[in-house]
Design an enzyme around this catalytic site. Sequence first.
Site, PDB file in Angstrom:
ATOM      1  N   HIS A 190       0.861  -1.185   0.000  1.00 40.51           N
ATOM      2  CA  HIS A 190       0.000   0.000   0.000  1.00 40.51           C
ATOM      3  C   HIS A 190       0.893   1.229   0.000  1.00 40.51           C
ATOM      4  CE1 HIS A 190      -3.079   2.883   0.914  1.00 40.51           C
ATOM      5  NE2 HIS A 190      -4.003   1.944   0.799  1.00 40.51           N
ATOM      6  N   ARG A 244      -2.256   0.694  -7.148  1.00 40.12           N
ATOM      7  CA  ARG A 244      -1.338   0.706  -6.000  1.00 40.12           C
ATOM      8  C   ARG A 244       0.083   0.275  -6.347  1.00 40.12           C
ATOM      9  NH1 ARG A 244      -5.450  -1.653  -1.399  1.00 40.12           N
ATOM     10  NH2 ARG A 244      -6.668   0.257  -1.346  1.00 40.12           N
ATOM     11  N   ARG A 269      -4.745  -6.282  -6.539  1.00 40.90           N
ATOM     12  CA  ARG A 269      -6.130  -6.071  -6.101  1.00 40.90           C
ATOM     13  C   ARG A 269      -6.515  -4.596  -6.183  1.00 40.90           C
ATOM     14  NH1 ARG A 269      -8.683  -4.457  -1.058  1.00 40.90           N
ATOM     15  NH2 ARG A 269      -6.634  -3.953  -0.259  1.00 40.90           N
ATOM     16  N   LEU A 271     -13.231  -6.155   0.532  1.00 45.99           N
ATOM     17  CA  LEU A 271     -14.441  -6.218   1.368  1.00 45.99           C
ATOM     18  C   LEU A 271     -15.592  -6.808   0.550  1.00 45.99           C
ATOM     19  CD1 LEU A 271     -14.436  -2.858   3.402  1.00 45.99           C
ATOM     20  CD2 LEU A 271     -13.827  -5.142   4.189  1.00 45.99           C
TER      21      LEU A 271
END
Length: 524
Positions: free
Chosen positions: A230, A267, A362, A368
């Site tokens: 991240h 990211r 991702r 989530l």
Amino acid sequence: MLYDILIIGSGGAGLSAALHASKSGAKVVVVSEGYPTRSQTCMAQGGINAALANMDSDSTISHIEDTIASSKRLGSSKMITKLCKGAIESIDWLESIGVPFSRTKDNKIAQRRLGGASHQRACYSQDYTGLKILHTLYDQSLKEGIKFLNERFLLNLSVADNSVKGATFLNIRDSSIEYIEAKSVIMATGGYSAIYYGFTTNTNQSTGDGIASALRAGAKISNMEFMQFHPTGLKNSGILISESARGAGGYLVNQKGERFIDELKPRDEVSRAIYAQIEDGNEVFLDIRHLGEEFINENIPQERRLAITYESVDPVSELIPIAPVAHYSMGGISVDDNLMSSIDGLFAVGESSNARVHGANRLGGNSLLEIIVFGSLCGKNAAKFAKDVEYKANTKQLQKDQDFIDNIFNMPKEIDFYQKRELLGSLFYKNAGIIREDKRLKLLLEDLKQMQKNLPLMGIVDGGKTYNTNLIEFIKFGNVLEIGEIILLHAIDRQESRGAHYREDFPLLDEKFSHDSIFEKVVK
Ligand SMILES: Cc1cc2nc3c(=O)[nH]c(=O)nc-3n(C[C@H](O)[C@H](O)[C@H](O)COP(=O)(O)OP(=O)(O)OC[C@H]3O[C@@H](n4cnc5c(N)ncnc54)[C@H](O)[C@@H]3O)c2cc1C
């Protein structure tokens, strides 16, 4: 007692599966090392994706296209389509059970744009999205009468004739071994970012224990080399400052005040750009001062609080020092389209699984979503499996694990494994992190193998039986060494760059690697 379904892990994936399995009529038990209100799920801030099109002209097709593009040809378009098509219904369901999503002025669910997304797609609850979802799922589970066994640490799966029989646990309260029998097992133990000890947004819980136990039992695991970094961990603690801060218009700047990357790129690209700045001797900051105090307090209050508490800076008036850190494990237990692993009756869901929806990178907000959409699917499929299977008991694993624990108490204490854990974390960050290269990966593999060899000399110092965290941390370190090896083997073999796996000696994507990296242990 024989259960229909044993669910290991009480994060969002485990609870979503539990609710849907229980509603399908299965007898369910949820077992976890902690408590259901604590897991990585409750730390999720940014949001959960669904193409509600409340803010712009988003569509499920765009959601599918963005996810496929970000997976860099490693995802399955069938599974990605299943995930994205389930999104709107999942948000409706979450809202119906009580998740308090933030609203627009005209009372629609508010949405924001996260990196790599073409639209404002992430639904959120200020920056407490995961916490609100998890606590709501837990309330519903209690209402449903689902049984929970807390403070039980997973040791091993029990498998005979490639069919799952249950699992063994260490009861953390008194160090006794418990065996839980079940017709099917759902692994929902989360990811393995904590291998990057000291350089991660995750807690020390994320040591991939479920993946390690599945590996030992003979299940296929895949794509372990794909670790998402991240871009914006707090510089000194790794604690996450959510992408929603950049989504709202935050800038990335160096100490000269220069912006050096489009902040909303995926990211992997943003992390590499920051890492390059740091390697060049620069410092990197997140700047959200221009968003104003009112906006920050209303939309991202937790980010402000975290920066003040852990970095002693107030983002309303100061720059936030940041560095990229390990955040999300794309690899995990390989599952088929029904979320069942290569072992009959063993399902996996959430971050412990590789359900082929994230591929090499991702998208923020899709994890989530995965735990809700696939949690539901997994719970229903496991319930169906349990109904049809003919169960034959097998309790051999219990004695093996009793011997394993007894042995740990008697091991020599010549080497301090806490020091090795810290060393391994920094070695992984430097050599199996954002930028990789053959020689450094191989040297790290040698270091790791030496630690594996020395593990029997790293005995625990606490001989007590009550809440022996020294014992748990030792077992976790063993798991880290086991799956760390597979991360390195996969990273060495993948001689190309794709998404989160960047090799400076092979900087281009190579079509011949457009397939999963798979590892399977021969079980004797
Ligand atoms: C700081 C942070 C922010 C994030 N923000 C977002 C976001 O905004 N949007 C998004 O989509 N994703 C986000 N993510 C990712 C997302 O939160 C996780 O991928 C997801 O919640 C994982 O859910 P899970 O149920 O698979 O695992 P977890 O929530 O990690 O739960 C794992 C469970 O397994 C149990 N367990 C683990 N090991 C054992 C063992 N040995 N024995 C027994 N039990 C065990 C744990 O106690 C826990 O109950 C974020 C992650 C982090 C860390």
